[in-house]
Design an enzyme around this catalytic site. Structure first.
Site, PDB file in Angstrom:
ATOM      1  N   LYS A 204       2.663   6.535  -0.067  1.00 54.96           N
ATOM      2  CA  LYS A 204       2.095   5.285  -0.593  1.00 54.96           C
ATOM      3  C   LYS A 204       2.653   4.974  -1.987  1.00 54.96           C
ATOM      4  O   LYS A 204       3.117   3.866  -2.260  1.00 54.96           O
ATOM      5  CB  LYS A 204       0.566   5.393  -0.632  1.00 54.96           C
ATOM      6  N   ASN A 208       5.257   1.734  -2.962  1.00 47.97           N
ATOM      7  CA  ASN A 208       4.945   0.674  -3.933  1.00 47.97           C
ATOM      8  C   ASN A 208       5.867   0.740  -5.154  1.00 47.97           C
ATOM      9  O   ASN A 208       6.315  -0.294  -5.661  1.00 47.97           O
ATOM     10  CB  ASN A 208       3.483   0.749  -4.370  1.00 47.97           C
ATOM     11  N   PHE A 249      11.788  -8.710  -1.696  1.00 50.21           N
ATOM     12  CA  PHE A 249      11.494  -8.148  -3.024  1.00 50.21           C
ATOM     13  C   PHE A 249      12.711  -8.207  -3.940  1.00 50.21           C
ATOM     14  O   PHE A 249      12.920  -7.348  -4.777  1.00 50.21           O
ATOM     15  CB  PHE A 249      10.944  -6.714  -2.909  1.00 50.21           C
ATOM     16  N   ALA A 252      13.902 -13.133  -8.257  1.00 46.10           N
ATOM     17  CA  ALA A 252      13.584 -13.035  -9.684  1.00 46.10           C
ATOM     18  C   ALA A 252      12.396 -13.929 -10.026  1.00 46.10           C
ATOM     19  O   ALA A 252      12.219 -14.996  -9.447  1.00 46.10           O
ATOM     20  CB  ALA A 252      14.802 -13.442 -10.502  1.00 46.10           C
ATOM     21  N   CYS A 260      -2.184  -3.533  -7.188  1.00 50.26           N
ATOM     22  CA  CYS A 260      -1.529  -2.321  -6.673  1.00 50.26           C
ATOM     23  C   CYS A 260      -0.305  -1.878  -7.464  1.00 50.26           C
ATOM     24  O   CYS A 260      -0.276  -0.757  -7.979  1.00 50.26           O
ATOM     25  CB  CYS A 260      -1.155  -2.530  -5.214  1.00 50.26           C
TER      26      CYS A 260
HETATM   27  P1  NAD Z   1     -11.646  -3.453  -4.395  1.00 49.73           P
HETATM   28  O1  NAD Z   1     -11.923  -3.198  -5.836  1.00 49.73           O
HETATM   29  O2  NAD Z   1     -11.357  -4.846  -3.927  1.00 49.73           O
HETATM   30  O3  NAD Z   1     -12.831  -2.883  -3.512  1.00 49.73           O
HETATM   31  C1  NAD Z   1     -13.460  -1.653  -3.719  1.00 49.73           C
HETATM   32  C2  NAD Z   1     -14.878  -1.769  -3.215  1.00 49.73           C
HETATM   33  O4  NAD Z   1     -15.507  -0.502  -3.281  1.00 49.73           O
HETATM   34  C3  NAD Z   1     -15.757  -2.730  -4.040  1.00 49.73           C
HETATM   35  O5  NAD Z   1     -16.384  -3.665  -3.179  1.00 49.73           O
HETATM   36  C4  NAD Z   1     -16.787  -1.799  -4.701  1.00 49.73           C
HETATM   37  O6  NAD Z   1     -18.046  -2.428  -4.890  1.00 49.73           O
HETATM   38  C5  NAD Z   1     -16.856  -0.675  -3.681  1.00 49.73           C
HETATM   39  N1  NAD Z   1     -17.347   0.594  -4.238  1.00 49.73           N
HETATM   40  C6  NAD Z   1     -16.994   1.207  -5.395  1.00 49.73           C
HETATM   41  N2  NAD Z   1     -17.682   2.354  -5.547  1.00 49.73           N
HETATM   42  C7  NAD Z   1     -18.462   2.485  -4.453  1.00 49.73           C
HETATM   43  C8  NAD Z   1     -19.397   3.460  -4.032  1.00 49.73           C
HETATM   44  N3  NAD Z   1     -19.653   4.546  -4.773  1.00 49.73           N
HETATM   45  N4  NAD Z   1     -20.053   3.261  -2.860  1.00 49.73           N
HETATM   46  C9  NAD Z   1     -19.785   2.177  -2.099  1.00 49.73           C
HETATM   47  N5  NAD Z   1     -18.911   1.207  -2.457  1.00 49.73           N
HETATM   48  C10 NAD Z   1     -18.256   1.363  -3.620  1.00 49.73           C
HETATM   49  O7  NAD Z   1     -10.415  -2.499  -4.033  1.00 49.73           O
HETATM   50  P2  NAD Z   1      -9.242  -2.771  -2.975  1.00 49.73           P
HETATM   51  O8  NAD Z   1      -8.269  -3.731  -3.535  1.00 49.73           O
HETATM   52  O9  NAD Z   1      -9.828  -2.991  -1.643  1.00 49.73           O
HETATM   53  O10 NAD Z   1      -8.529  -1.334  -3.020  1.00 49.73           O
HETATM   54  C11 NAD Z   1      -9.165  -0.178  -2.493  1.00 49.73           C
HETATM   55  C12 NAD Z   1      -8.147   0.943  -2.483  1.00 49.73           C
HETATM   56  O11 NAD Z   1      -7.085   0.614  -1.581  1.00 49.73           O
HETATM   57  C13 NAD Z   1      -7.475   1.199  -3.819  1.00 49.73           C
HETATM   58  O12 NAD Z   1      -7.210   2.567  -3.959  1.00 49.73           O
HETATM   59  C14 NAD Z   1      -6.174   0.423  -3.718  1.00 49.73           C
HETATM   60  O13 NAD Z   1      -5.168   0.950  -4.525  1.00 49.73           O
HETATM   61  C15 NAD Z   1      -5.836   0.599  -2.264  1.00 49.73           C
HETATM   62  N6  NAD Z   1      -5.024  -0.475  -1.701  1.00 49.73           N
HETATM   63  C16 NAD Z   1      -5.259  -1.771  -2.032  1.00 49.73           C
HETATM   64  C17 NAD Z   1      -4.483  -2.780  -1.466  1.00 49.73           C
HETATM   65  C18 NAD Z   1      -4.705  -4.229  -1.845  1.00 49.73           C
HETATM   66  O14 NAD Z   1      -3.831  -5.044  -1.530  1.00 49.73           O
HETATM   67  N7  NAD Z   1      -5.792  -4.589  -2.498  1.00 49.73           N
HETATM   68  C19 NAD Z   1      -3.483  -2.467  -0.533  1.00 49.73           C
HETATM   69  C20 NAD Z   1      -3.282  -1.130  -0.193  1.00 49.73           C
HETATM   70  C21 NAD Z   1      -4.063  -0.141  -0.774  1.00 49.73           C
END
Ligand code: NAD
Length: 429
Positions: A204, A208, A249, A252, A260
């Site tokens: 991962k 990225n 990607f 420019a 992320c």
């Molecule tokens: P986000 O911040 O949008 O969502 C996280 C959610 O988790 C929130 O709704 C929050 O309220 C909840 N949360 C936090 N602590 C909690 C707990 N103790 N119990 C229950 N719920 C809880 O995050 P995201 O963008 O969905 O990213 C999540 C993960 O996935 C990250 O590690 C990110 O790097 C990874 N990721 C994100 C993307 C993207 O495009 N956003 C893509 C791939 C991977």
């Protein structure tokens, strides 16, 4: 299958909704009461194409339930995804506190065998941390498996990406746990990589960081183009048509942002440090990105003769098109600098204006792109929304005090912009 998803952000909500639409019984959990309430009413707290319709459908079919209880979800599922945020901590290393808090709660609630799947982006070794955290709650090792299954969806096309992934990566110690996850994903057509936990976690960050490096590379070349009079659009096309390089990607612009790339590149630098490797290459990738927007701002400032009293219009605010996400969006850097310099800032974005208005109430937000540039001294393209591609540029030009267009995303061709009467500046000449 019976599935729980803990954390209903971009990743968790889309994963939960898609898996329930594919016929599984899913419980989505969040600790944010407002999100839980909205979701129970069928209202996604985020914008993602097709999400609201799918959410409404799975709630109606009762294949998705929304809850605030990790305990209840753990006791009613076989597979539990952890999809909470892992934002950068003060030193740039990913903050694992939410992942650990969720693992603790799962550990306290386990009554039968469960597979705990880490889908959050987490540093190498986090699978071990989750395993130890659950074991510390007194759970015997034959009652749970920990699996790494990093997520690669892109905001803006998250549902399609979840349904059609380029690859599914599964890192597991026991083949049985990996097989269970393969069964869950059996309706998706995709290449599968079965590997160990550490390699899955690193795939991962490697992916990225590599994509961020490609963008920083072309942005660094764009700076050279500005100096030597070459055209970065042609250079990028000429390079990208080489199949070994590829066109994606390689566009420019103002640089990468979002939730992320910035945190994952910093995260990989920190992970490498932990293991004694100084990933200097990535440090430069960050520097190019950090200076890309400020460099463009300097060009704007120079042309306008300073920002004080100038009316500057921003086209787009989201960190990229088709999302309302503004985390680490370049618009925030621009607004910050423009406001500090005394500019009057006016902005339009089809989705993200509400979020930005909470951070910058002093900006004037308009609800249609044609009124955006009224009386403006400069128009800046910040986000390349599709609806900006076919605008009547001559009409916009007529409404401006000074028809100067700064194209931060190279959305328009110089000839089209100049034909419409604009003085045109773009990233990369
Ligand atoms: P986000 O911040 O949008 O969502 C996280 C959610 O988790 C929130 O709704 C929050 O309220 C909840 N949360 C936090 N602590 C909690 C707990 N103790 N119990 C229950 N719920 C809880 O995050 P995201 O963008 O969905 O990213 C999540 C993960 O996935 C990250 O590690 C990110 O790097 C990874 N990721 C994100 C993307 C993207 O495009 N956003 C893509 C791939 C991977």
């Amino acid at each position: 299958m019976k599935v729980a998803v803990i954390g209903t952000g971009y990743v968790g909500l889309v994963t939960g909704v898609v898996l329930s639409d594919l016929g599984n019984n899913v419980i989505c959990v969040d600790n944010n009461p407002e999100k839980v309430k909205l979701l129970q009413q069928g209202k996604p707290p985020i914008f993602e194409a097709g999400l609201e319709e799918m959410l409404t459908r799975v709630l109606r079919h009762q294949s998705l339930q929304i809850s605030d209880s990790i305990r209840w979800a753990t006791q009613n599922s076989e597979i539990i995804f952890i999809t909470v945020g892992t934002p950068p901590g003060p030193d740039g290393a990913p903050d694992l506190s939410a992942v650990i808090a969720v693992a603790e709660e799962i550990g306290k609630s386990i009554q039968h065998h469960v597979i705990v799947v880490n889908k959050s982006t987490v540093p190498v070794g986090s699978g071990d941390i989750v395993e130890k955290t659950i074991a510390r709650q007194g759970v015997s090792s034959d009652l749970f498996d920990v699996v790494s299954n990093p997520e690669f969806l892109r905001e803006g096309s998250a549902i399609q990406d979840t349904l059609n992934p380029d690859r599914i990566v599964i890192g597991a110690r026991r083949r049985g746990a990996a097989d269970k996850l393969l069964e869950l994903y059996s309706t998706l057509e995709s290449e599968v990589i079965l590997t160990d936990l550490n390699s899955a976690e690193l795939i991962k960050y490697g992916s990225n960081s590599f994509l961020a490096m490609k963008i920083s590379f072309i942005n660094a070349l764009s700076r050279l183009c500005e100096e030597c009079g070459a055209n970065i659009g042609d250079v990028s096309r000429g390079m990208g048509l080489d199949k070994r390089i590829g066109r994606q990607f390689l566009h420019a612009g103002l640089g990468w942002g979002g939730s992320c790339f910035p945190k994952d590149v910093l995260g990989l630098i920190k992970i490498s440090e932990t293991f004694g490797y100084d990933f200097n290459l990535l440090k430069e990738v960050v520097t190019v990105n950090d200076t890309q927007t400020t460099h463009f701002l300097s060009r704007i400032e120079k042309r306008l003769g300073g920002f004080a009293g100038k009316r500057v219009a921003l086209m787009g605010l989201a960190f990229k098109p088709d999302t309302d996400d503004i985390r680490d969006a370049k618009s925030l850097v621009l607004i910050d600098r423009l406001v500090a310099g005394g500019a009057i800032v006016v902005a339009y974005d089809p989705m993200a204006a509400d979020h930005v208005s909470r951070l910058f109430p002093q900006v004037e937000y308009v609800s249609d792109v044609y009124s955006l540039a009224n009386g403006a001294d400069a128009l800046i393209v910040v986000t390349e929304w599709n609806e900006f591609r076919q605008l009547d540029l001559a009409r916009i030009k007529e409404s401006m005090a000074q028809p100067i267009l700064f194209d931060g995303r190279r959305l328009y061709s110089r000839s089209v912009a100049e034909q419409a009467g604009f003085e045109y500046f773009a990233v990369g000449g």
